[in-house]
Design a protein around this motif. Sequence first.
Motif, short mmCIF file in Angstrom:
data_model
loop_
_atom_site.label_atom_id
_atom_site.label_comp_id
_atom_site.label_asym_id
_atom_site.label_seq_id
_atom_site.Cartn_x
_atom_site.Cartn_y
_atom_site.Cartn_z
N GLU A 36 -36.50 -28.18 18.75
CA GLU A 36 -35.84 -28.57 17.51
C GLU A 36 -34.82 -27.53 17.08
OE1 GLU A 36 -37.07 -30.15 13.03
OE2 GLU A 36 -38.57 -29.21 14.30
N PRO A 37 -33.62 -27.94 16.72
CA PRO A 37 -33.10 -29.31 16.61
C PRO A 37 -32.61 -29.85 17.95
CG PRO A 37 -31.42 -27.76 15.91
CD PRO A 37 -32.64 -26.94 16.21
N GLY A 38 -32.64 -31.18 18.08
CA GLY A 38 -32.01 -31.85 19.20
C GLY A 38 -32.94 -32.33 20.29
N PHE A 39 -34.01 -31.56 20.53
CA PHE A 39 -34.95 -31.93 21.59
C PHE A 39 -36.36 -32.07 21.02
CE2 PHE A 39 -31.66 -29.45 24.01
CZ PHE A 39 -31.09 -30.54 24.65
N GLU A 40 -36.47 -32.76 19.90
CA GLU A 40 -37.78 -32.91 19.25
C GLU A 40 -38.79 -33.65 20.12
OE1 GLU A 40 -34.84 -32.24 15.94
OE2 GLU A 40 -34.89 -33.41 17.80
N ASP A 41 -38.30 -34.42 21.11
CA ASP A 41 -39.24 -35.10 22.01
C ASP A 41 -39.98 -34.09 22.89
OD1 ASP A 41 -36.78 -34.50 23.19
OD2 ASP A 41 -36.97 -36.08 24.71
N ARG A 42 -39.41 -32.92 23.09
CA ARG A 42 -40.10 -31.85 23.82
C ARG A 42 -41.10 -31.13 22.91
NH1 ARG A 42 -34.90 -28.88 26.69
NH2 ARG A 42 -34.02 -30.76 27.68
N PHE A 67 -31.11 -22.56 9.26
CA PHE A 67 -31.85 -23.80 9.43
C PHE A 67 -33.22 -23.55 10.06
CE2 PHE A 67 -33.15 -27.21 12.34
CZ PHE A 67 -33.28 -28.26 11.45
N ILE A 68 -33.25 -22.74 11.11
CA ILE A 68 -34.52 -22.42 11.77
C ILE A 68 -35.46 -21.72 10.79
CG2 ILE A 68 -35.59 -21.10 13.63
CD1 ILE A 68 -33.97 -23.56 14.53
N ASN A 69 -34.94 -20.76 10.04
CA ASN A 69 -35.77 -20.05 9.07
C ASN A 69 -36.32 -21.00 8.01
OD1 ASN A 69 -35.54 -17.48 10.20
ND2 ASN A 69 -33.64 -17.04 9.10
N MET A 70 -35.52 -21.96 7.58
CA MET A 70 -35.96 -22.92 6.57
C MET A 70 -37.08 -23.80 7.13
SD MET A 70 -35.56 -26.43 5.76
CE MET A 70 -34.01 -26.92 6.51
N LYS A 71 -36.94 -24.25 8.38
CA LYS A 71 -37.95 -25.11 8.98
C LYS A 71 -39.28 -24.40 9.19
CE LYS A 71 -37.49 -28.75 10.56
NZ LYS A 71 -37.73 -30.12 10.07
N ALA A 72 -39.24 -23.07 9.31
CA ALA A 72 -40.45 -22.31 9.60
C ALA A 72 -41.09 -21.70 8.35
CB ALA A 72 -40.12 -21.20 10.60
N GLN A 73 -40.56 -22.01 7.18
CA GLN A 73 -41.09 -21.42 5.94
C GLN A 73 -42.55 -21.82 5.70
OE1 GLN A 73 -38.46 -22.62 2.79
NE2 GLN A 73 -37.18 -20.81 2.95
N ASN A 74 -43.25 -20.95 4.98
CA ASN A 74 -44.62 -21.22 4.51
C ASN A 74 -45.56 -21.58 5.65
OD1 ASN A 74 -43.82 -20.89 1.74
ND2 ASN A 74 -42.93 -22.96 1.84
N ASN A 75 -45.46 -20.84 6.73
CA ASN A 75 -46.31 -21.08 7.89
C ASN A 75 -47.16 -19.84 8.18
OD1 ASN A 75 -47.03 -21.65 10.87
ND2 ASN A 75 -45.88 -23.48 10.27
N ALA A 76 -48.31 -20.06 8.76
CA ALA A 76 -49.16 -18.92 9.13
C ALA A 76 -48.48 -18.06 10.19
CB ALA A 76 -50.51 -19.42 9.64
N VAL A 77 -47.74 -18.70 11.09
CA VAL A 77 -47.04 -17.99 12.16
C VAL A 77 -45.63 -17.64 11.69
CG1 VAL A 77 -46.21 -18.10 14.54
CG2 VAL A 77 -48.37 -19.20 13.92
N THR A 78 -45.24 -16.40 11.91
CA THR A 78 -43.87 -15.98 11.61
C THR A 78 -42.97 -16.31 12.79
OG1 THR A 78 -44.65 -14.16 10.21
CG2 THR A 78 -42.40 -14.01 11.06
N LEU A 79 -41.90 -17.06 12.52
CA LEU A 79 -40.94 -17.41 13.57
C LEU A 79 -39.71 -16.53 13.42
CD1 LEU A 79 -39.90 -20.94 14.79
CD2 LEU A 79 -38.19 -19.20 14.35
N LEU A 80 -39.34 -15.87 14.50
CA LEU A 80 -38.16 -15.01 14.53
C LEU A 80 -37.10 -15.69 15.39
CD1 LEU A 80 -39.94 -11.61 15.21
CD2 LEU A 80 -39.29 -12.54 12.99
N PRO A 81 -35.97 -16.10 14.83
CA PRO A 81 -34.95 -16.78 15.63
C PRO A 81 -34.15 -15.80 16.50
CG PRO A 81 -34.26 -16.65 13.33
CD PRO A 81 -35.63 -16.05 13.40
N ILE A 82 -33.92 -16.20 17.74
CA ILE A 82 -33.02 -15.49 18.64
C ILE A 82 -31.71 -16.27 18.67
CG2 ILE A 82 -32.58 -14.78 21.03
CD1 ILE A 82 -35.60 -14.47 21.37
#
Length: 416
Positions: free
Chosen positions: A67-73, A109-124
């Motif tokens: 995500e975005p674009g390959f949500e089927d994966r 966008f990636i940071n927004m999608k990962a908000q309020n989650n137990a896992v911290t997502l760091l975008p590359i």
Amino acid sequence: MNVLIKSATIIDSKSDFHNTTQDILIEKGNISKIAKTIENTNNYKEINLDNLHVSQGWFDSSVCFGEPGFEDRETIANGLKTAAKSGFTTVAMQANTNPIIDTNSAIAFINMKAQNNAVTLLPIGALTKNSESVDLAELYDMSTAGAVAFSDYKKPITNPNLLKIALQYASNFDGLVCSFPQENRISGNGVMNENITSTGLGLKGNPSLAEALQVARDLYLLEYTGGKLHIPTISTTESIDLIRNAKKKKLNVTCSVAIHNLCLTDSELEDFDTHYKVLPPLRTQSDIDALIEGIKDGTIDMVTSDHNPVTIENKKVEFDYADYGTIGLETAFGALQTLFSTKKTVRLLTKGKSRFNVETSTITEGNKADLTLFNPDTKYTFTTKNIHSTSKNSLFLNKDLKGEVYGIIANNKTVL
């Protein structure tokens, strides 16, 4: 979040409680007390699990979520849920989405999608625009938006001058440049390791020379420019030797290895099973031995699951046409434990944080609770029922693994 962990063996070499069995009281996301016995006077939720072990939260420097674009994966939401159930409290997400993550708005966008989650997502962020290896992407702008590194996932920088400029430019804001180690003009159309196995199967080979040439080039550029370089997923004896010598020269370079490249050889491809089609390819036992030695002597800085979901439509085709990639979050712990002790496995799964500016939180009173919960002794055969990912393309299917992950406590949340 308030919770009381009962009778947990703490695996954290930086903690005074290392290798002891303790109760751990967590209040409002922080460790408030560690003791042999803690009374549950406030009637908090209790976690009391079989052979419970606790370590600092695990980190993976290379995951793909689509995500975005390959949500089927895979979606970001389910990807982070998979990471949590696999024991990871922080993951760095690659930019191979559609569109490619190559602007500050894409990082936001990636940071927004990962908000309020137990896992911290760091975008590359992508290193070059659209990951096409022609022009540099907006590195500084992405950095200010939260990108922790810059990489064109599985795509080498073909123009050495472009990598030279990237290293020089990123050094102005301490940016981490990642360069995939493959010389495409040598690897050509190779789909597996060039070896006696590829000859016997009639499949085109990707020689170790293709990786070694690119690693040597990148290290020469780093020596010339300075800056910070990370070489992801090395797989050959020659790469280990080159990076070992570069570190002796005090070059600012780190590297990682994909866990499956430590466990499996190219002989797995004898049945033309596309689950085993990965990049870099599975190599030989002598390469595995060199990689393990590189881990032991510190040449290899971190391991990664190199988690890359691929849909069945892109795997269940002729070998030459199948996509590269395997999921790996669910099997990371169990596969490593077939090679190393529990303590060594945990060290490997928590290394690399500082390179990606990830805060470490020792298991000590007063610190933030960033914990992975697991049973290191469970033995099982990995099947599709153990997969949490949307895509099921695991090369560890039907392999015997060791170690069960219970979940994580992080960001004032519990996932079990």
